[in-house]
Design a protein around this motif. Structure first.
Motif, short mmCIF file in Angstrom:
data_model
loop_
_atom_site.label_atom_id
_atom_site.label_comp_id
_atom_site.label_asym_id
_atom_site.label_seq_id
_atom_site.Cartn_x
_atom_site.Cartn_y
_atom_site.Cartn_z
N TYR A 71 26.82 45.16 53.41
CA TYR A 71 25.66 44.96 52.51
C TYR A 71 24.47 45.37 53.73
O TYR A 71 24.71 45.06 54.69
N GLU A 72 23.19 45.76 53.08
CA GLU A 72 22.28 46.34 53.98
C GLU A 72 20.90 45.64 53.35
O GLU A 72 20.69 45.49 52.26
N VAL A 73 20.03 45.35 54.38
CA VAL A 73 18.59 44.67 54.06
C VAL A 73 17.52 45.40 54.94
O VAL A 73 18.07 45.72 56.07
N SER A 74 16.37 45.57 54.48
CA SER A 74 15.31 45.99 55.46
C SER A 74 14.17 44.83 55.29
O SER A 74 13.96 44.41 54.49
N LEU A 75 13.79 44.63 56.77
CA LEU A 75 13.15 43.60 57.11
C LEU A 75 11.72 44.27 57.51
O LEU A 75 11.43 44.83 58.39
N LEU A 128 27.59 43.40 62.76
CA LEU A 128 26.40 43.28 62.46
C LEU A 128 25.65 44.52 63.22
O LEU A 128 25.73 44.66 64.31
N ASP A 129 24.66 45.31 62.55
CA ASP A 129 24.09 46.22 63.33
C ASP A 129 22.39 46.44 62.55
O ASP A 129 22.25 45.96 61.57
N ILE A 130 21.69 46.51 63.79
CA ILE A 130 20.34 46.30 63.57
C ILE A 130 19.63 47.63 64.19
O ILE A 130 19.66 47.99 65.38
N SER A 131 19.00 48.36 63.37
CA SER A 131 18.30 49.61 63.59
C SER A 131 16.73 49.18 63.50
O SER A 131 16.13 48.91 62.70
N LEU A 178 10.98 54.39 70.27
CA LEU A 178 12.41 54.95 70.16
C LEU A 178 13.09 54.26 69.16
O LEU A 178 13.12 52.96 68.80
N LEU A 179 14.11 55.15 68.45
CA LEU A 179 15.14 54.39 67.45
C LEU A 179 16.09 53.90 67.89
O LEU A 179 17.03 54.62 68.77
N LYS A 180 16.22 52.53 68.01
CA LYS A 180 17.39 51.90 68.73
C LYS A 180 18.23 51.32 67.84
O LYS A 180 17.96 50.59 66.83
N THR A 181 19.45 51.06 67.92
CA THR A 181 20.53 50.57 67.13
C THR A 181 21.48 49.31 67.82
O THR A 181 22.04 49.87 69.01
N LEU A 182 21.20 48.16 67.79
CA LEU A 182 22.08 46.93 68.17
C LEU A 182 23.12 46.79 67.41
O LEU A 182 23.18 46.79 66.20
N SER A 183 24.28 46.63 68.09
CA SER A 183 25.30 46.41 67.26
C SER A 183 26.34 45.36 68.04
O SER A 183 26.62 45.21 69.36
N ASN A 200 10.51 56.74 59.19
CA ASN A 200 9.67 55.86 58.12
C ASN A 200 10.66 54.90 57.69
O ASN A 200 11.30 54.91 56.50
N GLN A 201 10.99 53.75 58.56
CA GLN A 201 11.88 52.70 58.06
C GLN A 201 11.45 51.41 58.68
O GLN A 201 10.53 51.46 59.67
N ASP A 202 11.75 50.30 57.98
CA ASP A 202 11.52 49.19 58.67
C ASP A 202 12.47 48.64 59.68
O ASP A 202 13.31 49.50 59.97
N ILE A 203 12.82 47.30 59.68
CA ILE A 203 14.04 46.97 60.64
C ILE A 203 15.14 46.90 59.61
O ILE A 203 15.27 46.02 58.72
N HIS A 204 16.04 47.66 59.86
CA HIS A 204 17.14 47.73 58.88
C HIS A 204 18.38 47.16 59.59
O HIS A 204 18.94 47.28 60.50
#
Length: 305
Positions: free
Chosen positions: A104-108, A175-178, A234-239, A295-299
């Motif tokens: 499941y995915e959510v945008s904050l 858990l992934d946070i972009s 910078l677009l960073k992805t935490l995993s 064009n995104q929030d915290i995904h």
């Protein structure tokens, strides 16, 4: 960004099969350039360079923006990614989703933090204007803060609550946070390192050093009224998975998902901090929808079985 070595990513791999496209990447690594500048530097016609750029944009390697030039509109090109990590072998690496997993995915929205403690320089902005006064931390408690698409602070933290939709019989796998993020300097400063720390459920995942606060060129989605300040991040992805915590595929720590204690019925906290005890106290700037280059929030994406 982690990239699986399979046929679904042929379009990206093709972009690296051309010496001209690799030269374009080298040039854009130095600064954003328009089509004519790239054509002159590579030694090709503008028409051929345009085709290369279109292919690279479709593959997600570049972003372009039409801006006013001396002789009408021109297309400004910049790199869309900081790095790619090529994954050759499938397995339980960070960010990889097992075939049997659900997700499941959510945008904050960046303004919908649940708690904060910040120090100047600091401020909040929506797509349409400022929220409160600049460099006054009291406005981070203003009810209007939930409308913010852009925020910044010199030191301190903001913390978000990630909804936990897992059932009792389900197990979290990754858990992934972009997010789009950079340092925070007064105005902006391209050479302004900041040690930014990330926490989930009060557990430190690790610290990443951002090289600067970027404002020399306009962000693709940044509103026209926003000037002389940070333009993009910078677009960073935490995993976080069974083998540890990573940022863009680079290991941050040995903290695994099991260590985070994701309990049934309890929300997940996510904190972004610039600690005053850090070696590089360079603040944090966050970009949501309507600001920056993405064009995104915290995904947030959580996979489970």
């Amino acid at each position: 960004m982690r990239l699986q070595a399979d046929r679904t990513n042929v379009a990206i791999f093709e972009c690296f099969s051309s010496e001209s496209r690799l030269r374009i990447i080298e040039l854009l690594n130095e600064r954003p350039m328009n089509i004519k500048e790239l054509a002159d530097a590579v030694g090709l016609s503008s028409a051929i360079v345009t085709k290369h750029v279109q292919k690279m944009e479709e593959a997600g390697l570049l972003v372009t923006e039409s801006i006013a030039g001396k002789r009408g509109m021109q297309k400004l090109c910049r790199l869309a990614l900081d790095e790619l990590t090529l994954v050759l072998k499938r397995g339980p690496a960070a960010g990889e989703r097992p075939a049997s997993a659900n997700r499941y995915e959510v945008s904050l929205p960046v303004g919908q933090y649940s708690s904060c403690a910040v120090k100047p320089t600091c401020g909040l902005a929506s797509e349409h204007g400022m929220i409160g006064m600049v460099d006054d931390p009291r406005y981070f408690s203003d009810p209007e803060h939930v409308k913010a698409s852009h925020l910044w602070f010199g030191s301190g933290f903001v913390e978000y609550r990630i909804p936990n939709y897992l059932l009792r019989n389900q197990t979290a796998l990754s858990l992934d946070i972009s997010l789009e993020i950079c340092s925070e300097a007064p105005g902006f400063n391209e050479n302004w390192p900041s040690d930014i720390s990330f926490y989930v459920n009060d557990r430190l995942l690790g610290t990443w050093t951002c090289p600067g606060d970027f404002g020399e060129t306009r962000g693709v989605y940044t509103p026209e009224w926003w000037i002389n300040r940070s333009q993009y991040g910078l677009l960073k992805t935490l995993s976080v998975g069974p083998t540890g915590a990573y940022i863009d595929g680079v290991r941050l720590s040995d903290v695994t998902l099991d260590a985070l204690g994701l309990a049934y019925g309890e929300t997940i906290s996510f904190r972004i901090a610039a600690l005053e005890t850090a070696r590089n106290v360079g603040g944090v700037t966050l970009f949501g929808k309507g600001f920056g280059n993405y064009n995104q929030d915290i995904h947030v994406s959580l996979t489970y079985a």
